[in-house]
Design a protein around this motif. Sequence first.
Motif, PDB file in Angstrom:
ATOM      1  N   SER A   1       0.948  -1.010   0.048  1.00  0.00           N
ATOM      2  CA  SER A   1       0.036   0.024  -0.071  1.00  0.00           C
ATOM      3  C   SER A   1       0.980   1.017   0.000  1.00  0.00           C
ATOM      4  O   SER A   1       0.416   2.340  -0.774  1.00  0.00           O
TER       5      SER A   1
ATOM      6  N   GLN B   1      -7.271   1.050  -0.153  1.00  0.00           N
ATOM      7  CA  GLN B   1      -7.620  -0.230   0.591  1.00  0.00           C
ATOM      8  C   GLN B   1      -8.596   0.497   1.476  1.00  0.00           C
ATOM      9  O   GLN B   1      -9.757  -0.385   1.689  1.00  0.00           O
TER      10      GLN B   1
ATOM     11  N   ASP C   1      -6.367  -1.569  -4.830  1.00  0.00           N
ATOM     12  CA  ASP C   1      -5.508  -1.916  -3.635  1.00  0.00           C
ATOM     13  C   ASP C   1      -6.526  -2.981  -2.934  1.00  0.00           C
ATOM     14  O   ASP C   1      -7.386  -2.718  -2.226  1.00  0.00           O
TER      15      ASP C   1
HETATM   16 MG   LIG Z   1      -1.921  -2.558   2.117  1.00  0.00          MG
END
Ligand SMILES: [Mg+2]
Lengths: 257, 257, 353, 353, 318
Positions: A44, A86, A174
Amino acid sequence: MEPILKGRGLVKRYGKVTALDRCDFDLMPGEILAVIGDNGAGKSSLIKAVSGAVVPDAGTVELEGKEVRFTSPIQAREAGIETVYQTLAMSPALSIADNMFMGREIRKEGWRGKFLRQLDRQTMEKLARDKLSELGLMTIQNINQAVETLSGGQRQGVAVARAAAFGSKVIILDEPTAALGVKESRKVLELILDVKSRGIPIILISHNMPHVFEVADRIHVHRLGKRLCVIDPKDYTMSDAVAFMTGAKEPPEAQAA
Amino acid sequence: MEPILKGRGLVKRYGKVTALDRCDFDLMPGEILAVIGDNGAGKSSLIKAVSGAVVPDAGTVELEGKEVRFTSPIQAREAGIETVYQTLAMSPALSIADNMFMGREIRKEGWRGKFLRQLDRQTMEKLARDKLSELGLMTIQNINQAVETLSGGQRQGVAVARAAAFGSKVIILDEPTAALGVKESRKVLELILDVKSRGIPIILISHNMPHVFEVADRIHVHRLGKRLCVIDPKDYTMSDAVAFMTGAKEPPEAQAA
Amino acid sequence: MSTSDDYEKTVSTAASDVAAFDDPHKGFVGRFHHALHTTPALVPLIVLLASILVFGLALGSKFFSPFALTLILQQVQIVGIVAAAQSLVILTAGIDLSVGAIAVISSVVMGQFTFRYGLPVEVAVACGLMFGTAIGALNGWLVAAMKLPPFIVTLGMWQIVLAANFLYSRNETIRAQEIAEQAPVLQLLGAKFQIGGAVFTVGVIMMIAIVLILAFILKHTAWGRHVYAVGDDAEAAELSGVNVRMTLISVYAVAGFICAIAGWALIGRIGSVSPTSGQLLNIESITAVVIGGISLFGGRGSILGTFFGALIVGVFTLGLRLMGADAQWTYLLIGVLIIAAVAVDQWIRKVAA
Amino acid sequence: MSTSDDYEKTVSTAASDVAAFDDPHKGFVGRFHHALHTTPALVPLIVLLASILVFGLALGSKFFSPFALTLILQQVQIVGIVAAAQSLVILTAGIDLSVGAIAVISSVVMGQFTFRYGLPVEVAVACGLMFGTAIGALNGWLVAAMKLPPFIVTLGMWQIVLAANFLYSRNETIRAQEIAEQAPVLQLLGAKFQIGGAVFTVGVIMMIAIVLILAFILKHTAWGRHVYAVGDDAEAAELSGVNVRMTLISVYAVAGFICAIAGWALIGRIGSVSPTSGQLLNIESITAVVIGGISLFGGRGSILGTFFGALIVGVFTLGLRLMGADAQWTYLLIGVLIIAAVAVDQWIRKVAA
Amino acid sequence: DGHSVSACLITKTDTNPFFVKMREGATAKAEELGITLNSYAGKVDGDHETQVAAIETCIANGAKGILLTASDTSSIVPAVQQARDAGLLVIALDTPLEPIDSADMTFATDNFLAGELIGKWAAASLGDAAADARIGMLDLAVSQPSVGVLRDQGFMTGFGIDVKDPSRWGDEEDDRIVGHDVTAGNEEGGRKAMENLLAQDPTINVVYTINEPAAAGAYQALKSIGRENDVLIVSVDGGCPGVQNIKDGVIGATSQQYPLLMASKGIEAIAAWAKDGTKPEATEGKAFFDTGVALVTDQPADGVDSIDTDEGMNLCWG
Ligand SMILES: [Mg+2]
Ligand SMILES: Nc1ncnc2c1ncn2[C@@H]1O[C@H](COP(=O)(O)OP(=O)(O)OP(=O)(O)O)[C@@H](O)[C@H]1O
Ligand SMILES: Nc1ncnc2c1ncn2[C@@H]1O[C@H](COP(=O)(O)OP(=O)(O)OP(=O)(O)O)[C@@H](O)[C@H]1O
Ligand SMILES: [Mg+2]
């Protein structure tokens, strides 16, 4: 072929944690690049660094061969890089249409748009509805309902649809299927392939090996804040990939970064 | 054999949404029962209803044949039902030890515990460390570090370890591996089997079919707020399960609830 | 995991009846609930109408006259304007304790620039408005760029601005008579006109205009949507393309500007320029915002609700006074009202959910 | 998904070097940073010592005398006690605007029960303490059971209690001389004793005792841990086995009790029972809490920090007065101090992170 | 009951005993004369808006007259004018408006004179020591409201100090003044302000206080360092607890004012106005009706007229 998006020597530290440790990164035009790695490996952080969400402490990012320095996600978006984070990045109390057009609202034609800066809700709603149904992702009755009233899967769908609708150069996802059920995951994978068929390259972060091996053209294996190697899913098995990313096996020399 | 935990006719409404629609539920002693279903099917609502996190609008819950009415998770815990919620339920700023013993703190022996109600930190820390390393889940140096400094995987590990350490009758895990990498997921599955070998029954909610089919003794298929059917993973394929839960196929008559 | 098959393919034949929604418009009750949900200003409006009705029945024509009803408007105009500014800030999940101080120092700047330095009064008013805006922008900068909590920033700014106000003004009041003679523009917002028995002032019109303009901006411009998004979840807003920093700074600056207008209206209302006025504006404006149903956690509520909230307090205050309630009893009842209004709000939202 | 293998089995041979942590204790700087992180009261302590040092150097023995230094303790005792109560509430992510009103009405109850109804003074004091506790518990009930926002509940309660205070006391002061003659127990917390040139009062000792006891409770009892957990994330706390409702009610009740003690100390300090005192205690206590580094979002900070925060304000107030700053400038500088203290705090935390 | 006469009393606050007594006096007189009285008050001292709203309410209510102690003596004028235009008799109590003729009449204490009396008394009591007195000034608020300024500057004038600008305190250059601090007019503020001044100069031997609660607070501060017997505290007000404090030796002298008198005179004036439209007259030689002020002390000083505490107790108001 030159990479469309290229990172070199990216470094990002959070206090004592080094999330990115001189990391390199390449995305080729038209491909689906999967990024895999353990929890906390820095996946990330990597995509945040290339999409302007965080400013790397060191290193360079190039888009289509030109060096770029994004200091906010807005700049990256303007350059055509669209990201589904995310955490989804939605405003729960606002409507689906509001969220889809956040930061790129469409104003009315004529004086009302020009002087009153009034938004053209009808157009935005129509476009949002079109995008959602065009992508066949879901049947939403009311484009004005607040995002917080959607289920987790529907929310993820809206986020992906937003990225797919506006990304002109690169789309980054993500872990788009982490919280999704079997059916919902499937739809997202179909969407990814659909976007690819339009010629737009995609970065996909996922822990789901079967999914990764199904759609990816190349796999970037991330380990301890670095690119360990890039492998072709046709040349290696899932076991190999997992072995590389967990450190159980040495990466192949040739493709090591 | 009588079910250790049994729900009958459970109903839970959120405004206009009916999350549970006269749902039945059975957990047999010593088994691993998987619960599968689409996003929003009502799986989390079901386990919240049996673990006291929400009070069902109608229906009954029986534990070991005796009817129980939990109005808070504390009561369920006292009855021996330990739950890892989808949201983990940790206090980020508190330490691992604090979180593990939240609500069941150990007081010092003697007057300091009795009159000053002083906590016995040493014992709690020792126990927490023992539990974590006994379960082999992770190598944590400092049991006093704040939970917010842990990675997602470590956090999940602590939550599962807490449940495994204290659950005496039933352990419920709601999507324990959703955000976890391959390696971390593996550890959680091993832990689940380990707990089962100690004779404690487990309810596992998961969207990961291979995991479900690997560890479950029986699979409860949830659809539209109801138990659709219960199947034996040895008798059906993953395709069947997915077909049932998405409504693509009718459930087997005999086992339909 | 040895049992492996193409189970995921199965879903292509799956039924697709999941994402369909119930039609929420079921009969009158259903529609009413729906309206309560989608129009947050409706609850305070109902409370407002109900309280006007109750006082009207209890007091008769004394209360239910154009004079008394427009008097309420005049009495709430300053609080109403300041509460509009406060709403903006609270929508971003902030709070502004310095609103009253900004209003007062802006009015002092307008007065002193005219009388002490002999500037043309229009210039002085412009300076006052700019000064208020600047303090607001400073608040916004400290909140957005220095990432300090709004409560503290504005608490400190409140003390600083108030003390600076006393020091700069030398605690001197500029008398109404002098202003009327030499710089009537300062009293512009106090100018009255009658329609039947109803008395309006320019300040009242200004308050209503500010509320309507802000309501339009918040609903129909990109900036307005960004204000809500920032209040809802600043990090998500940033990631989805909102310039959170500039949004916050502009919100506080606009709030400062509106407070400066309130300072101007203050001169109109009290006639003179007095450095000691407006001490309770911060608490009163927050009260109006909260009774109006805007969440202190940001991102939810409407500015019309704030307007109704200010009017509710005004109706209660005048109504109780006209009924002869002792001042302390009035305060006590307003206290009860505050808690009751929020409790009713919570209850209606629960029932309507 | 046709390429299927037992890839998950691979992990059994994986390296296990992931969860290892760096040893954070690297040299002096590292250890200092670590200490700043784990001991939130350290930052305000450093600021406090630094400000004492600066004023000591600037003013010499005038400031650096046992007399002046203990005078600060006496001057902050009421705020210090109230701020301890405020800390508890803020740790649960609440806020209590009614603290000052509770303190005052409790002191009035103690005085009036003794003088108006002729109750034995010990009974009257007990009644006052119980009364404060009861109001606090009512706040807590409204917050925990009715789920109303603490800001509104205590804003309303502030008005209600203050108005009730004036109505009940009929604005009458009970004179110090009468109290000293007939009910000296009321002035107990004002009793002095000297150690060298340093003058302490029972109230100062009480403040220190309350702070230390609360620090112990928060750190070393289950209830204390629950207070932090509730403030951190109330829903998570509920799910992980904390009785959030009882915790909240008890926190507000204890805060009410401590405020009532502050009311008692107030009698000791001013000698008389006066219904008009304590009007600024809510703002002053919040200021102390915030300068002391407790997060307004709850769950983070320590009560010792609050104590140092109150002392910092006291040191600045007296120091600035001794340096000859006049009252208005002192107000202004305290405003600057509030913002600066929080900015420094943010900065240190960032550097230390 | 639209036929009976109604009147309004608007005070700065209703928490200060001075105004409480004023209200009691007005209520008693109103009952006696059969007038309906409505009372209003600001929330805190300086709360001007509430007073304006109260005047408007009185007009809406059809009152015949208003008794007003203004928080902001100049800003209130337009509202007062509005009331007078609507045919109400407006009488300023205690605090004159600015200009003074904005109200129909003012019934007030001469606050400057009140300050002057205690200043003179303090100077006379000290005798030669007055030349090197150490004076602490405990004022009302940093916003310097006019009552506070008048009393403060009156005290200095009486004591023989050059006040420079008589419309503000704090600009004096006399070395005998240790400093000014503000008390908010209550015990708590009095004590803290006294402590601050004592820390600046522990040899203070004369303390001027804005009112008697502040004086009581200052006394507590002095008592805590054992100097309560060698410091002269003077004050203004003449409330019963204040006079009692003089009897007990807490305060040296105070200037007593007569709020009950102001209030009852005011109600009488409104009654007269309602009956036949007559307006009250001012005291000869002054722009207002002086309700008088008397120095109360048990240690009379030469050249300053005073009454003793027994008489003061008879006349006191709270
Ligand atoms: Mg991540
Ligand atoms: N904002 C932050 N502050 C402090 N540390 C952070 C922050 N964001 C990430 N980290 C740390 O940086 C490291 C890399 O995190 P990152 O989120 O990039 O991992 P990831 O590969 O995406 O993991 P996952 O698969 O769990 O999402 C982790 O140790 C994490 O704790
Ligand atoms: N607190 C709540 N308020 C309102 N609606 C809720 C709430 N909790 C759940 N719901 C709704 O109830 C339904 C069932 O939710 P639930 O969380 O039980 O689904 P789930 O099967 O656990 O889904 P997932 O797999 O995404 O976790 C959903 O439509 C959801 O939106
Ligand atoms: Mg769920």
